[in-house]
Design a protein around this motif. Structure first.
Motif, PDB file in Angstrom:
ATOM      1  N   GLU A 160       0.839  -1.197   0.000  1.00  0.00           N
ATOM      2  CA  GLU A 160       0.000   0.000   0.000  1.00  0.00           C
ATOM      3  C   GLU A 160       0.873   1.245   0.000  1.00  0.00           C
ATOM      4  N   SER A 161       0.418   2.267  -0.720  1.00  0.00           N
ATOM      5  CA  SER A 161       1.160   3.518  -0.770  1.00  0.00           C
ATOM      6  C   SER A 161       0.198   4.668  -1.065  1.00  0.00           C
ATOM      7  N   PHE A 162       0.051   5.577  -0.098  1.00  0.00           N
ATOM      8  CA  PHE A 162      -0.806   6.753  -0.271  1.00  0.00           C
ATOM      9  C   PHE A 162      -2.208   6.374  -0.760  1.00  0.00           C
ATOM     10  N   GLU A 163      -2.846   5.478  -0.032  1.00  0.00           N
ATOM     11  CA  GLU A 163      -4.217   5.042  -0.313  1.00  0.00           C
ATOM     12  C   GLU A 163      -4.352   4.390  -1.689  1.00  0.00           C
ATOM     13  N   GLU A 164      -3.271   3.808  -2.162  1.00  0.00           N
ATOM     14  CA  GLU A 164      -3.284   3.011  -3.387  1.00  0.00           C
ATOM     15  C   GLU A 164      -2.658   1.665  -3.065  1.00  0.00           C
ATOM     16  N   LEU A 165      -2.989   0.685  -3.878  1.00  0.00           N
ATOM     17  CA  LEU A 165      -2.326  -0.608  -3.758  1.00  0.00           C
ATOM     18  C   LEU A 165      -1.443  -0.779  -4.981  1.00  0.00           C
ATOM     19  N   HIS A 166      -0.165  -1.008  -4.752  1.00  0.00           N
ATOM     20  CA  HIS A 166       0.762  -1.238  -5.852  1.00  0.00           C
ATOM     21  C   HIS A 166       1.044  -2.735  -5.955  1.00  0.00           C
ATOM     22  N   ILE A 167       0.684  -3.310  -7.087  1.00  0.00           N
ATOM     23  CA  ILE A 167       0.998  -4.709  -7.359  1.00  0.00           C
ATOM     24  C   ILE A 167       2.193  -4.706  -8.303  1.00  0.00           C
ATOM     25  N   VAL A 168       3.278  -5.305  -7.866  1.00  0.00           N
ATOM     26  CA  VAL A 168       4.543  -5.218  -8.601  1.00  0.00           C
ATOM     27  C   VAL A 168       4.958  -6.573  -9.160  1.00  0.00           C
ATOM     28  N   CYS A 169       5.348  -6.561 -10.426  1.00  0.00           N
ATOM     29  CA  CYS A 169       5.898  -7.752 -11.075  1.00  0.00           C
ATOM     30  C   CYS A 169       7.295  -7.377 -11.561  1.00  0.00           C
ATOM     31  N   CYS A 222      10.334  -3.963 -14.264  1.00  0.00           N
ATOM     32  CA  CYS A 222       9.495  -3.815 -13.077  1.00  0.00           C
ATOM     33  C   CYS A 222       8.180  -3.165 -13.500  1.00  0.00           C
ATOM     34  N   PHE A 223       7.130  -3.974 -13.556  1.00  0.00           N
ATOM     35  CA  PHE A 223       5.814  -3.462 -13.924  1.00  0.00           C
ATOM     36  C   PHE A 223       5.010  -3.217 -12.652  1.00  0.00           C
ATOM     37  N   GLU A 224       4.452  -2.032 -12.562  1.00  0.00           N
ATOM     38  CA  GLU A 224       3.726  -1.625 -11.364  1.00  0.00           C
ATOM     39  C   GLU A 224       2.269  -1.327 -11.700  1.00  0.00           C
ATOM     40  N   LEU A 225       1.361  -2.116 -11.116  1.00  0.00           N
ATOM     41  CA  LEU A 225      -0.071  -1.889 -11.273  1.00  0.00           C
ATOM     42  C   LEU A 225      -0.531  -1.050 -10.088  1.00  0.00           C
ATOM     43  N   ARG A 226      -1.183   0.068 -10.365  1.00  0.00           N
ATOM     44  CA  ARG A 226      -1.622   0.969  -9.298  1.00  0.00           C
ATOM     45  C   ARG A 226      -3.141   0.918  -9.191  1.00  0.00           C
ATOM     46  N   VAL A 227      -3.605   0.304  -8.105  1.00  0.00           N
ATOM     47  CA  VAL A 227      -5.039   0.128  -7.875  1.00  0.00           C
ATOM     48  C   VAL A 227      -5.535   1.253  -6.972  1.00  0.00           C
ATOM     49  N   PRO A 228      -6.523   2.035  -7.409  1.00  0.00           N
ATOM     50  CA  PRO A 228      -6.986   3.180  -6.615  1.00  0.00           C
ATOM     51  C   PRO A 228      -7.752   2.771  -5.357  1.00  0.00           C
ATOM     52  N   LYS A 229      -7.883   3.706  -4.454  1.00  0.00           N
ATOM     53  CA  LYS A 229      -8.635   3.491  -3.223  1.00  0.00           C
ATOM     54  C   LYS A 229     -10.051   3.036  -3.560  1.00  0.00           C
ATOM     55  N   GLY A 230     -10.536   2.033  -2.842  1.00  0.00           N
ATOM     56  CA  GLY A 230     -11.862   1.497  -3.098  1.00  0.00           C
ATOM     57  C   GLY A 230     -11.853   0.379  -4.116  1.00  0.00           C
ATOM     58  N   GLY A 231     -10.714   0.195  -4.780  1.00  0.00           N
ATOM     59  CA  GLY A 231     -10.610  -0.840  -5.799  1.00  0.00           C
ATOM     60  C   GLY A 231      -9.888  -2.081  -5.313  1.00  0.00           C
ATOM     61  N   TYR A 232      -9.552  -2.113  -4.013  1.00  0.00           N
ATOM     62  CA  TYR A 232      -8.901  -3.297  -3.459  1.00  0.00           C
ATOM     63  C   TYR A 232      -9.375  -3.517  -2.028  1.00  0.00           C
ATOM     64  N   ARG A 233      -9.243  -4.736  -1.587  1.00  0.00           N
ATOM     65  CA  ARG A 233      -9.625  -5.076  -0.222  1.00  0.00           C
ATOM     66  C   ARG A 233      -8.843  -6.304   0.223  1.00  0.00           C
ATOM     67  N   PHE A 234      -8.730  -6.453   1.516  1.00  0.00           N
ATOM     68  CA  PHE A 234      -7.998  -7.583   2.079  1.00  0.00           C
ATOM     69  C   PHE A 234      -8.999  -8.594   2.620  1.00  0.00           C
ATOM     70  N   SER A 235      -8.967  -9.784   2.049  1.00  0.00           N
ATOM     71  CA  SER A 235      -9.933 -10.816   2.433  1.00  0.00           C
ATOM     72  C   SER A 235      -9.342 -11.828   3.400  1.00  0.00           C
ATOM     73  N   GLY A 236      -8.062 -11.676   3.722  1.00  0.00           N
ATOM     74  CA  GLY A 236      -7.413 -12.623   4.626  1.00  0.00           C
ATOM     75  C   GLY A 236      -6.144 -12.024   5.167  1.00  0.00           C
ATOM     76  N   ILE A 237      -5.226 -12.874   5.597  1.00  0.00           N
ATOM     77  CA  ILE A 237      -3.962 -12.417   6.170  1.00  0.00           C
ATOM     78  C   ILE A 237      -2.985 -12.105   5.058  1.00  0.00           C
ATOM     79  N   GLN A 238      -2.485 -10.875   5.040  1.00  0.00           N
ATOM     80  CA  GLN A 238      -1.497 -10.464   4.043  1.00  0.00           C
ATOM     81  C   GLN A 238      -0.121 -10.921   4.474  1.00  0.00           C
ATOM     82  N   LYS A 239       0.498 -11.748   3.646  1.00  0.00           N
ATOM     83  CA  LYS A 239       1.823 -12.272   3.978  1.00  0.00           C
ATOM     84  C   LYS A 239       2.890 -11.467   3.276  1.00  0.00           C
TER      85      LYS A 239
END
Length: 239
Positions: A160-169, A222-239
């Motif tokens: 998470e970064s500044f109310e965004e979720l960054h998914i990095v490959c 390094c590809f970075e997907l930036r998911v805006p606030k409200g577009g992601y949620r945690f459904s379990g334990i983040q490892k």
């Protein structure tokens, strides 16, 4: 007696968001179909012109050059038709909450990694995305495997970064040249290198997810997907 009022509150955020995404996808389809038809007609014009030229000339060397142009035009037409086949499914179904880890595993199931190690460090994370999300990860991982030249590992994680979720490959491949970091996502570029990255960006944009490449050429992509606030949620334990 005392009057009682019952107030029912229904959260329709996901429904509204899904409807907006479908409308956006419809606009994209109409726009892209017009562009693809134009490109196919252009390539057919080139092919027809070179075929007519081949009939007029008998010079061996000249014929070879003409035939090469014909083959290139034919390949371009095939790529465009394949692209429309892949693109036609974007936005057909409303977007939904998708588990990122499951999407990655579904994507890489059909990729031969060989000696390349893949680490997926995401658990219990869902994002609101088009159902073709696995295609995005397929293209990212396959890009590292097929075009990476020296790839030995691929790592996918999120933060998470500044109310965004960054998914990095990221990987340790040859990387992307500085002047191509933006071009790889452009429609013009896929005429030369294929539609994979353009397609990935379009799939993500349906739900306002952006993608960019931030790696260092020579050290890795390094590809970075930036998911805006409200577009992601945690459904379990983040490892």
């Amino acid at each position: 007696g005392t009057q009682k009022h019952v107030v029912a509150i229904l959260d329709i955020t996901d429904k509204v968001r899904a409807e907006e995404a479908v409308q956006l996808a419809t606009k994209k389809h109409k726009f892209l179909n017009g562009i693809i038809r134009h490109d196919i007609l252009n390539h057919l014009t080139v092919l027809k012109g070179n075929l007519e030229l081949a009939l007029e000339k008998n010079d061996g060397a000249a014929d070879a050059i003409v035939l090469q142009k014909e083959i290139a035009a034919t390949n371009a037409i095939q790529a465009l038709i394949s692209f429309t086949r892949d693109y036609q499914d974007i936005g057909i179904e409303p977007p939904e909450w998708l588990d990122v880890r499951e999407a990655v595993h579904k994507a890489v199931a059909g990729i031969r990694l060989g000696d390349i190690s893949l680490s997926v460090e995401i658990e219990g994370v869902e994002i609101f995305a088009d159902r073709l999300l696995p295609e995005v990860f397929y293209h990212l991982v396959r890009n590292a495997v097929v075009h990476g030249q020296k790839t030995t590992w691929i790592r996918i994680f999120c933060q998470e970064s500044f109310e965004e979720l960054h998914i990095v490959c990221e990987d340790d491949s040859i990387g992307i040249a500085p002047d191509a970091k933006e071009k790889i996502f452009d429609r013009e570029f896929f005429r030369q290198a294929g539609p994979e990255m353009y397609l990935a960006r379009e799939i993500l944009s349906i739900t306002s997810i952006s993608i960019r490449e931030t790696g260092t050429h020579g050290e890795g992509a390094c590809f970075e997907l930036r998911v805006p606030k409200g577009g992601y949620r945690f459904s379990g334990i983040q490892k």
